[in-house]
Enzyme design. Structure first.
Site, PDB file in Angstrom:
ATOM      1  N   HIS A  68      30.681 -13.916  23.874  1.00 31.39           N
ATOM      2  CA  HIS A  68      31.703 -14.939  23.611  1.00 31.39           C
ATOM      3  C   HIS A  68      32.657 -15.077  24.789  1.00 31.39           C
ATOM      4  O   HIS A  68      32.563 -14.339  25.777  1.00 31.39           O
ATOM      5  CB  HIS A  68      32.476 -14.608  22.331  1.00 31.39           C
ATOM      6  CG  HIS A  68      33.208 -13.290  22.358  1.00 31.39           C
ATOM      7  ND1 HIS A  68      34.275 -13.046  23.191  1.00 31.39           N
ATOM      8  CD2 HIS A  68      33.026 -12.159  21.635  1.00 31.39           C
ATOM      9  CE1 HIS A  68      34.722 -11.823  22.985  1.00 31.39           C
ATOM     10  NE2 HIS A  68      33.973 -11.259  22.051  1.00 31.39           N
TER      11      HIS A  68
ATOM     12  N   CYS B 147      31.660  -6.211  22.230  1.00 34.30           N
ATOM     13  CA  CYS B 147      30.937  -7.437  22.576  1.00 34.30           C
ATOM     14  C   CYS B 147      30.777  -7.553  24.091  1.00 34.30           C
ATOM     15  O   CYS B 147      31.303  -6.763  24.859  1.00 34.30           O
ATOM     16  CB  CYS B 147      31.683  -8.656  22.040  1.00 34.30           C
ATOM     17  SG  CYS B 147      31.892  -8.668  20.244  1.00 34.30           S
TER      18      CYS B 147
END
Length: 480
Positions: A154, A162
């Site tokens: 992202h 992430c």
């Protein structure tokens, strides 16, 4: 059909081994402020031109490769011969944890392995600008009891497990995946590795506790390097298997079916592995007695701290392990790890004490008052003021002159004479005891008593008397 294409491509590996791929710069020229619809953003003209030069269609399939250690994300795209070539390399803005797979929820580790990305995993409404869910945990992770949710690629440059990019990078990656799905690609393969699995890197990390897991991933890595096509991935016996022709279905937690590697791929891989082993032996000699120190996330962040200046708090680049880590002697690494462990234990002890204090004081609302000291303290008395002397008192005749008493000197002859008398003193009559002794005898007795130990341990020592002070002549008015 896929395996026949794989066989054909493997046959021409040698002829294409000398080919190299150029990449666009790792930066991007996207102006986020000018983008009206981020989900419909069209890739830039320079990138379209690059695709044309490499023989790629705009909607051709893509594959993603991530390398944690150097902090890069690569976009590979298929050309008209259905061979994938490197289109662009992006610098990962933030990834959390250290090298190694994600094992459980909350460990702050970013996933490692092979993950299929489907259109349903595209999230245009992410709180982090745009996002693509990695699909963790996959079949391998589930078979091995690994847990975790919402592991993404992202934007926003902030990570808690992430792979986070900048918004400018993410809008391009999102557009490339969107176009490939529009072109008919069913899933985009994400290959997440700790590092490029070259012979030197494998030798450098040979002592890492994850080395067996990485050797398993390396099989798929090597086959992609040889065929330039994403490998067909399956899981059985809780292990990854790549490009295997099987006699039955694959069960992630069950026994593997009878499997075989396509002959052409087997020949190509045998040649590749022979060359790899030669390079690995050289690397082992190079790193003999040395080990790699894998830096923590905090150590990586410290190197890129200046990048945060002038940006919002959410922007948190983490840097890469190559800049923060280093090769060390094994003995030095052991000492460093011991010091880090000691510091961590001290930190934990302080946290425990802090929590206990907050618990005892109800979060600082009720601070206990210390009790009075049970030991009595001495009372300091003010000095008694002496009356001031008048001027006329300087002429007083009766004022004594302060003098120190003269020391009494006793000769060895006197000690010898006094000692026998003390030891064998004749008995005295009651009449003699009542009679006062002459002054000279009293002084001698006092000296004898002071110099000779008394037979009675409980008797008090006699007090020596001082000579009366002499009167000061009248003319000595100043006292000196």
């Amino acid at each position: 059909m896929r395996f026949w294409n794989l066989l054909a491509s493997a046959a021409i590996v040698a002829a294409l081994a000398g080919c190299t791929n150029e990449t666009l710069d790792a930066t991007t020229s996207v102006d986020i402020k000018s983008v009206r619809n981020k989900t419909e953003y069209q890739v830039s003209a320079p990138m379209v031109k690059k695709m044309s030069e490499l023989g790629m269609q705009k909607q051709a399939p893509i594959a993603l490769r991530i390398f944690k250690e150097e902090g890069t994300l690569e976009v590979w795209k298929a050309n008209t011969a259905n061979r994938f070539q490197l289109l662009k390399t992006y610098k990962i803005c933030a990834w959390s944890g250290k090298l190694g797979p994600k094992v459980k929820e909350g460990d702050r580790q970013a996933p490692e392995g092979f993950y299929p990305l489907f259109p349903r995993q595209m999230n245009p409404n992410s709180n982090y600008y745009l996002a693509i869910n990695t699909g963790y945990p996959n079949a391998y992770d589930k078979a091995n009891g690994r847990q975790g949710t919402h592991l993404m690629i992202h934007g926003a440059c902030s990570s808690s497990g992430c792979y986070s990019m900048t918004d400018e990078q993410m809008i391009e990656i999102f557009a490339l995946a969107r176009d490939s799905f529009k072109g008919g690609q069913e899933s985009v393969q994400l290959q997440a590795f700790p590092f490029r699995m070259t012979a030197e890197n494998m030798a450098r990390h040979r002592d890492n506790p994850n080395i067996d897991f990485w050797k398993m991933l390396k099989v798929g890595y090597d086959q992609f390097e040889v065929t330039k096509r994403p490998p067909e991935v399956n899981v059985c016996e809780k292990k990854y298997v790549f490009n295997q022709q099987a006699s039955g279905p694959f069960n992630p937690g069950g026994q593997c079916p009878a499997m075989s590697t396509p002959p052409a791929l087997q020949v190509a891989m045998a040649s590749f592995e022979k060359s790899y082993q030669t390079d690995y032996d050289k690397a082992m000699k190079k790193y003999d007695g040395m080990v790699w120190y894998e830096p923590s996330e905090a150590e990586r962040k410290a190197i890129v701290a200046k990048q945060r200046v002038g940006r919002e708090l959410a922007y948190a680049p983490t840097g890469n392990s190559l800049d923060a880590g280093k090769m060390m002697k094994a003995s030095d690494l052991e000492k460093k790890i011991a010091l880090q462990k000691e510091a961590e234990e001290t930190k934990q002890a302080v946290e425990i004490q802090k929590k206990e204090l907050e618990k005892a004081t109800d979060g600082g609302k009720h601070v206990p008052v210390p009790a009075a000291n049970p030991i009595p303290q001495p009372v300091m008395q003010a000095a008694v003021e002496q009356p001031k002397k008048s001027f006329w008192s300087l002429f007083s005749k009766s004022e004594p002159e302060l003098q120190m008493p003269a020391p009494v000197v006793i000769t060895p002859e006197q000690q010898a004479t006094a000692a026998p008398q003390t030891q064998a003193a004749p008995a005295t009559t009651a009449k003699q005891a009542k009679a006062p002794a002459p002054a000279a005898q009293q002084q001698a007795a006092a000296v004898t008593t002071a110099t000779t130990p008394s037979a009675d341990a409980t008797a008090e020592a006699p007090v020596m008397t001082e000579e009366p002070p002499k009167k000061r002549p009248f003319w000595k008015i100043w006292g000196n």
